[in-house]
Design a protein around this motif. Structure first.
Motif, mmCIF file in Angstrom:
data_model
loop_
_atom_site.group_PDB
_atom_site.id
_atom_site.type_symbol
_atom_site.label_atom_id
_atom_site.label_comp_id
_atom_site.label_asym_id
_atom_site.label_seq_id
_atom_site.Cartn_x
_atom_site.Cartn_y
_atom_site.Cartn_z
ATOM 1 N N MET A 255 0.995 -1.349 0.107
ATOM 2 C CA MET A 255 -0.018 0.049 -0.070
ATOM 3 C C MET A 255 0.851 1.350 -0.024
ATOM 4 S SD MET A 255 -2.908 -0.775 -0.569
ATOM 5 C CE MET A 255 -3.723 0.702 -0.195
ATOM 6 N N GLU A 256 2.143 1.337 0.165
ATOM 7 C CA GLU A 256 3.057 2.314 0.175
ATOM 8 C C GLU A 256 2.999 2.497 -1.526
ATOM 9 O OE1 GLU A 256 6.608 1.467 1.477
ATOM 10 O OE2 GLU A 256 6.245 1.412 3.483
ATOM 11 N N ARG A 257 2.993 1.852 -2.279
ATOM 12 C CA ARG A 257 2.963 2.053 -3.925
ATOM 13 C C ARG A 257 2.010 1.007 -4.474
ATOM 14 N NH1 ARG A 257 8.902 2.139 -6.471
ATOM 15 N NH2 ARG A 257 9.680 0.853 -4.712
ATOM 16 N N PRO A 258 0.598 1.328 -4.302
ATOM 17 C CA PRO A 258 -0.232 0.509 -4.870
ATOM 18 C C PRO A 258 -0.514 0.158 -6.145
ATOM 19 C CG PRO A 258 -1.417 2.389 -3.748
ATOM 20 C CD PRO A 258 0.096 2.363 -3.518
ATOM 21 N N SER A 259 0.200 1.250 -6.976
ATOM 22 C CA SER A 259 -0.001 1.233 -8.369
ATOM 23 C C SER A 259 0.633 -0.199 -8.892
ATOM 24 C CB SER A 259 0.899 2.286 -9.049
ATOM 25 O OG SER A 259 2.462 2.249 -8.617
ATOM 26 N N ARG A 260 1.323 -0.837 -8.072
ATOM 27 C CA ARG A 260 2.065 -2.197 -8.361
ATOM 28 C C ARG A 260 1.073 -3.267 -8.493
ATOM 29 N NH1 ARG A 260 7.453 -2.163 -4.447
ATOM 30 N NH2 ARG A 260 5.488 -1.536 -3.173
ATOM 31 N N ILE A 261 -0.060 -3.102 -7.656
ATOM 32 C CA ILE A 261 -0.832 -4.173 -7.505
ATOM 33 C C ILE A 261 -2.296 -3.834 -8.430
ATOM 34 C CG2 ILE A 261 0.030 -4.499 -5.212
ATOM 35 C CD1 ILE A 261 -2.773 -3.310 -4.272
ATOM 36 N N VAL A 262 -2.258 -3.286 -9.468
ATOM 37 C CA VAL A 262 -3.265 -2.993 -10.268
ATOM 38 C C VAL A 262 -3.722 -4.084 -11.061
ATOM 39 C CG1 VAL A 262 -2.165 -1.963 -12.245
ATOM 40 C CG2 VAL A 262 -4.555 -1.314 -11.667
#
Length: 686
Positions: A255-262
């Motif tokens: 959730m620090e960089r949730p663009s990675r889990i899209v």
């Protein structure tokens, strides 16, 4: 991390949520309908049907965020960039897809005239400017920035994405703007590009930052509800989220960089295939997941998936993150069968979806689909569809085919629909193989997804792959990928550097900084991780990079730089067929990954049949329309098959979440861990 006693993998799709539980060597599977508006409820519903309290890890993948972007059901967010550049989101890379090159009416799907991700009035320019070397050309005008932020506050924005020019070199202006956002707008989601994607090229960095803010708003509440619900069910283990390469990260790190889990669900299927291949000695695989709407195709070579440095959500909507290369084609169980103006049978790419679905669902669909085709053929059992939770109506399927506007007979309509459905998948697979320079003769094809085992064995008649492998639990195989993946931390930095001996200290400082930060975030796990370095490089004067060039571990010395240069030329030659050792090499992006050892799913080995015994069918069925005359096929139950069993086609193998069809001229053999390997009968067709 505590010793794992059990693992749960959850793949949240647009139609179904798949849950796989691994405990005491047993694999338990559950499939429930996805709650589109509150998808965490479906996850908790499925988790309640397995022993979630005894699990040490709960690994999660979802297309929830991707679906929100595609449907534009998005929170209201703002975008801040350097003054004069607020239209970069609309301009993107100014590329057209190949099919639109001659279409004057084509418009980008996320432009201001179509469906913008961030409307223009919420994109504001900030007076400031950094040079490419990080020098301050124009200082940050805080007074003007506050005026713009007050306007956005009155607009009621729920998040702010900040991407200033050249901020990947120095993020100080972005960090100060984030402080101003908190002061003027309040506690809203805020992402800055120098932390989310500190890489060169403004547009991909900007679009990644926008997606990151959207995912914070979408997955933030979702994660809180999911965590609370799992706690209520007695779960006390590790909650991990998968990224676009199906690499796992603890939920707080994700959730620090949730663009990675899209876009994590399909990637998990590729990882599941790679793990399966390792277990059965097949390092080269064509992974094909056929669901209700589309077929997701990827390749594993040498035991590793093809990985890209970016991911495209829609044409030109870019996310800078490592992602398994997956191509989707509009060919699935719900693909609609129609007649073209010239009288030809066409299948897809239009889909009946889940609602109303194929005609045989009885939910109002009137057009025949691929599912109706296989029901008419007699391959699908109308009483056992989706583990018996749904019943299919053959009369509705027949009526839908009879309504087609064609002079072809009913048998011809069904037969042509079957062949066209297979041809569509074959074309998609060939496109992927040609693009990646893959020889199908060296690869086996893994058939998974609910419709994969039913459709893909038929491609052995027209494609020269070694075999078609149906893995255990093919209908939920992507969820199995979530208990087949490693826990991986990744970071990257852009630093344009000509690779010379004098650059060794500069490059070493980049890797040392990333490794120090990663060790801090790893905590206790830092002592047992394996660090891997790589870089993306280019020949001087080139625009695009050769990615993932190996970098030696340890201190970067002049000798290590020479090794990096040699590795670059090797990788460049492998990709392009050319080698230019006389040209200088420039490093662009430096990458670091840390792999935490993670136990993976182990498939129980079925027993072998006693000497002299052979497998016998549970019954026989009639296959109609496939050929000019009806065929009698053996019907088998997969859970009764044993290691080494051999089944000659035509045959149908049934299991709760999928059906495997073995056409005439093919033979199926049960492998060591229960996989079904389908090959041509030697001499058939000669």
């Amino acid at each position: 991390m505590a010793e794992r006693k059990g693992m749960i993998g959850v793949d949240v799709g647009g139609t179904f949520t798949d849950i796989v539980s691994i405990a005491d060597g047993r694999i338990e599977t559950v499939k429930v309908a996805t709650n589109v508006t509150e998808s965490y409820k479906a996850v908790l519903e499925g988790a309640s049907e397995v022993d979630v309290a005894a699990a040490a890890a709960f690994n999660h993948a979802s297309t929830h965020g991707l679906n929100a972007i595609i449907t534009r059901r998005l929170p209201k967010i703002a975008f801040l960039t350097t003054e004069g550049h607020r239209d970069m989101l609309d301009m993107a890379r100014a590329w057209r897809p190949a099919e639109a090159n001659t279409d004057p009416r084509w418009r980008r799907s996320f432009g201001d005239v179509t469906a913008p991700v961030v409307p223009r009035y919420l994109r504001r320019g900030i007076r400031e400017r950094l040079g490419a070397d990080g020098s301050v050309v124009i200082p940050l005008d805080e007074r003007q920035a506050r005026e713009e932020l007050r306007i956005l506050a009155r607009c009621g924005v729920e998040g702010v994405a900040i991407c200033l020019l050249n901020s990947y070199v120095d993020g100080s202006h972005e960090r100060r703007l984030r402080e101003l956002v908190a002061e003027e707008i309040g506690d809203v989601a805020c992402s800055i590009s120098s932390e989310v994607s500190p890489l060169a090229r403004e547009y991909p960095r900007a679009s990644t930052t926008v997606v990151d803010v959207l995912m914070k708003r979408i997955y933030g509440p979702y994660t809180r509800e999911l965590s609370a619900g799992l706690t209520g069910l007695g779960f006390t283990g590790d909650l991990n989220f998968a990224d676009c390469a199906a690499m796992l990260a603890p939920v707080d790190v994700a959730m620090e960089r949730p663009s990675r889990i899209v876009f994590s669900g399909p990637a998990a299927g590729t990882v599941a295939c790679a793990h399966l291949g390792e277990l059965i000695g097949e390092p080269n695989l064509i992974c094909t997941d056929i669901g209700g709407t589309s077929s997701d195709i990827s390749v594993v070579t040498g035991g590793k998936p093809f990985v890209n440095t970016t991911f495209e959500l829609e044409h030109d909507l870019i996310v800078n993150t490592l992602s398994n290369e997956i191509v989707s084609v509009g060919a699935g169980g719900g693909s609609i069968v129609s007649i073209t103006p010239t009288g030809e049978v066409k299948v897809g790419p239009e889909s009946a979806g889940a609602d109303p679905g194929p005609a045989c669902y009885g939910r109002g669909g009137e057009q025949p689909t691929t599912t109706d085709t296989f029901l008419m053929l007699g391959i699908l059992d109308p009483d056992r569809f989706a583990a018996g939770r749904s019943r299919l109506d053959p009369d509705l399927a027949r009526a839908a085919f009879e309504k087609l506007d064609t002079q072809a007979t009913l048998a011809e309509r069904v037969r042509f629909a079957y062949r066209m459905a297979l041809n569509n998948v074959a074309e998609g697979i060939v496109d992927v193989l040609v693009k990646n320079g893959v020889d199908p003769r060296d690869h086996a094809m893994v058939a998974y997804g609910a419709a994969g085992p039913m459709m893909l064995p038929g491609l052995l008649e027209q494609m020269h792959v070694k075999s078609v492998i149906v893995p255990p639990h093919p209908g939920l195989f992507s969820a199995l990928g979530l208990v087949s993946a490693d826990q991986v931390y990744a970071d990257s930095r852009t630093a344009y550097t000509v690779l010379t001996p004098e650059a060794a200290d500069e490059i070493d400082a980049v890797y040392a900084g990333m490794e120090e930060a990663m060790r801090r975030s790893l905590g206790e796990d830092a002592e047992r991780v394996t660090f891997t370095r790589s870089f993306d490089g280019q020949l001087m004067g080139q625009v695009w990079e050769t990615p993932f060039v190996e970098v030696p571990n340890g201190k970067i010395t002049p000798e290590a730089v020479e090794t990096m240069i040699a590795n670059f030329h090797d990788g460049y030659e492998q990709r392009s067929g050319n080698r230019f050792e006389g040209m200088p090499v420039q490093g662009v992006t430096y990458r670091l990954t840390a792999v935490v050892p993670t136990p993976k799913v182990e498939y129980p080995e079925p027993p072998a049949r006693a000497a002299g015994e052979s497998v016998r069918p549970a019954g026989t069925i009639t296959i109609r329309y496939l050929e000019e005359t009806d065929l009698t096929a053996g019907e088998y139950e997969r859970d009764s098959l044993m290691r080494g069993d051999v089944i000659e086609g035509p045959a149908v193998i049934r299991e709760p979440m999928s059906t495997t069809f073995v056409p005439p001229g093919l033979v199926a053999t049960v492998g060591r861990i229960g996989e079904i390997v389908i090959t041509r009968v030697e001499g058939a067709g000669k």
